[in-house]
Design an enzyme around this catalytic site. Structure first.
Site, PDB file in Angstrom:
ATOM      1  N   HIS A  37     -30.987 -28.807   6.089  1.00 54.54           N
ATOM      2  CA  HIS A  37     -30.790 -28.217   4.799  1.00 54.54           C
ATOM      3  C   HIS A  37     -30.025 -26.985   4.605  1.00 54.54           C
ATOM      4  O   HIS A  37     -30.166 -26.118   3.817  1.00 54.54           O
ATOM      5  CB  HIS A  37     -31.903 -28.054   4.007  1.00 54.54           C
ATOM      6  CG  HIS A  37     -32.955 -29.361   4.031  1.00 54.54           C
ATOM      7  ND1 HIS A  37     -32.716 -30.403   3.216  1.00 54.54           N
ATOM      8  CD2 HIS A  37     -33.849 -29.612   4.863  1.00 54.54           C
ATOM      9  CE1 HIS A  37     -33.614 -31.575   3.657  1.00 54.54           C
ATOM     10  NE2 HIS A  37     -34.599 -30.716   4.612  1.00 54.54           N
ATOM     11  N   SER A  56      -3.108 -14.640   6.773  1.00 53.56           N
ATOM     12  CA  SER A  56      -2.847 -14.679   5.509  1.00 53.56           C
ATOM     13  C   SER A  56      -1.368 -14.159   5.221  1.00 53.56           C
ATOM     14  O   SER A  56      -1.112 -13.264   6.052  1.00 53.56           O
ATOM     15  CB  SER A  56      -4.039 -14.098   4.879  1.00 53.56           C
ATOM     16  OG  SER A  56      -3.568 -13.696   3.345  1.00 53.56           O
ATOM     17  N   LYS A 100      -6.961 -11.290   7.851  1.00 50.44           N
ATOM     18  CA  LYS A 100      -7.593 -12.622   8.088  1.00 50.44           C
ATOM     19  C   LYS A 100      -7.203 -13.342   9.187  1.00 50.44           C
ATOM     20  O   LYS A 100      -6.221 -13.246   9.980  1.00 50.44           O
ATOM     21  CB  LYS A 100      -7.081 -13.314   6.979  1.00 50.44           C
ATOM     22  CG  LYS A 100      -7.632 -12.779   5.473  1.00 50.44           C
ATOM     23  CD  LYS A 100      -8.872 -13.042   5.200  1.00 50.44           C
ATOM     24  CE  LYS A 100      -9.638 -14.498   5.321  1.00 50.44           C
ATOM     25  NZ  LYS A 100      -8.919 -15.095   4.006  1.00 50.44           N
ATOM     26  N   GLU A 143     -10.218 -26.577   9.202  1.00 49.76           N
ATOM     27  CA  GLU A 143     -10.197 -26.994   7.881  1.00 49.76           C
ATOM     28  C   GLU A 143      -9.731 -28.355   7.483  1.00 49.76           C
ATOM     29  O   GLU A 143      -9.918 -29.443   6.978  1.00 49.76           O
ATOM     30  CB  GLU A 143      -9.650 -25.982   7.030  1.00 49.76           C
ATOM     31  CG  GLU A 143     -10.946 -24.729   6.796  1.00 49.76           C
ATOM     32  CD  GLU A 143     -10.016 -23.464   6.274  1.00 49.76           C
ATOM     33  OE1 GLU A 143     -10.768 -22.673   5.760  1.00 49.76           O
ATOM     34  OE2 GLU A 143      -8.930 -23.513   5.936  1.00 49.76           O
TER      35      GLU A 143
END
Length: 461
Positions: free
Chosen positions: A157, A278, A284, A291
């Site tokens: 969870h 970025s 970044k 992804e």
């Protein structure tokens, strides 16, 4: 406009717009090797059965081999007006051999050709995909060896649950991808049935030998019903389902590492060559590859949905709708293969941030279940032990401490049977040492799993 599917029955030529609408050579040309292999086997069989002379069969097979070499070299001109890969190759044969080339289609239809080509293609892709999956498994085994002493929280969870060896986590993916390989192998058995020679729908009155063709193409058996063989695509559905499960497993792994690479977790360092930056924020380091693996999973699942909807309302036997199976099939396959390629490289280059993990590994009462089992060994019923440990966790939370930091008197106030031996199971390292069951995160169990996976995967190679 010429159309290979129009006989003398038709009154006039097909509209040019129909030709553009119905062509599939733009995507099915990748089946050329399998189409030619099927045609060569078919020609050899026709000669054996006296439907071609040996000379004619030799001319056909030699010319087909030449066409195959030209396609492979990028020297073959595909023609959209010939609709598909089958007619492009057959027309090239006719252009070079005349009436001898026109004899090749004896005893078969494009319907059984298409089914056979797809079976041959999927069979070959399963074998290649199995190699990729084994390579990914080996990458996870190597990862497990690199992180053999690292302890991480296991989550359920998305809440801290119990401590596990990082190697145990890595080996979970070996198991997942092994089930994927088993599914592919099982799928391969159903794919590996020859439908060539069943013709359009009813078979043929010509004395062909389908067994001969199947043996030459290394099929293990025949698709025995001609209606099924030429018109069903259950094997395509099954293969893309297998691809979808692989994609889901990759997506689950990617999601873990996306979260774990954040500053908030700081569990893992991703190889920078598989990250991007970025356009505005110079600090970044974005996990874009992970992804996209997660995102591309939706395409694979969507392709499965496309195929299911494609076939669900078809009347029995071949329908032209089935031409649309290939874009979804090819895209699903290509997407999974590209994701696997990225996954192998990322697993090989990633490292757990052991220091960062160890700094807060004792948070979250990861040893609570092990302490509960300590009480069970003392003779306490599980439900009673479960409730009592909950009370101790509440006490530790109120005091902003861990279970191991509670004093013996505090523990005995709730459970008098507890003695100093309890501290031998408290703390994540002691909790890890307490595990015993087969398949658990116990150090010896994980070491044995690593040994077993290495032995098996190295043997396969």
């Amino acid at each position: 406009m010429f159309s290979p599917s129009r006989s003398g029955t038709f009154d006039g030529n097909v509209d040019d717009r129909v030709g553009k609408f119905t062509e599939s050579i733009g995507f099915d040309q990748r089946l050329y090797e399998h189409d030619i292999a099927g045609s060569i086997a078919h020609a050899n069989m026709l000669a054996k059965q006296g439907l071609l002379t040996p000379v004619e069969a030799g001319q056909i097979t030699t010319t087909l081999a030449t066409i195959r070499a030209e396609i492979h070299a990028g020297e073959f001109q595909f023609r959209s007006q010939l609709e598909d890969i089958h007619m492009n190759i057959e027309q090239a044969l006719i252009d070079r051999l005349g009436d001898v080339g026109r004899k090749l289609h004896t005893g078969r239809s494009r319907n059984d050709q298409a089914s056979t080509d797809l079976r041959l293609w999927i069979r070959a892709q399963i074998d290649l995909l199995d190699i990729q999956l084994a390579s990914l498994q080996m990458a996870f085994v190597d990862f497990a060896e690199r992180e053999s002493t690292t302890v991480i929280p296991a989550y359920t969870h998305l809440q801290r649950a119990q401590p596990v060896l990082a190697a145990h986590y890595a080996l979970a993916f070996c198991e997942k991808f092994d089930r994927d390989r088993e599914r592919l192998l099982d799928c391969r058995r159903r794919v590996n049935r020859c439908g060539l020679g069943t013709a359009a729908v009813a078979g043929t009155s010509l004395p062909i030998d389908r067994v001969c063709v199947a043996k030459e193409l290394i099929f293990v058996s025949l698709a025995l019903n001609s209606i099924y063989a030429s018109g069903d695509r259950d094997f395509v559905l099954e293969y893309v389902f297998c691809l979808s499960v692989i994609a889901i497993h990759l997506s689950n792994w990617a999601e873990d590492w996306i979260i774990w690479s954040t500053t908030e977790f700081n569990f893992i360092s991703l190889p920078h060559e598989f990250c991007t930056g970025s356009s505005i924020m110079p600090q970044k380091i974005n996990p874009d590859v992970l992804e996209l693996i997660r995102g591309k999973t939706s395409r694979v699942i969507g392709n499965l949905q496309t195929l299911l909807v494609l076939v669900k309302g078809l009347p029995t036997a071949y329908n032209r709708d089935l031409q649309e199976d290939k874009p979804a099939l090819f895209d699903a396959h290509d997407t999974v293969c590209s994701c696997l390629e990225m996954a192998i490289a990322m697993v090989q280059g990633a490292r757990f941030n052991s220091d960062s993990i160890s700094n807060n590994i004792e948070q979250g009462f990861l040893d609570a279940t092990t302490m509960m089992e300590y009480l069970i060994k003392q003779g306490m019923p599980q439900r009673n032990a479960h409730y009592l440990i909950g009370q101790l966790v509440r006490l530790a939370m109120n005091e902003n401490s861990t279970l191991a930091e509670l004093s013996l008197s505090q523990l005995q106030a709730l459970a008098p049977q507890i003695d100093e031996s309890v501290y031998g199971v408290l703390g994540v390292k002691n909790a890890i040492s307490a595990f015993q069951s087969v398949g658990s995160t116990a150090t010896d169990q994980v070491a044995e799993q690593v040994r077993r996976w290495k032995q098996r995967l190295n043997t396969e190679n």
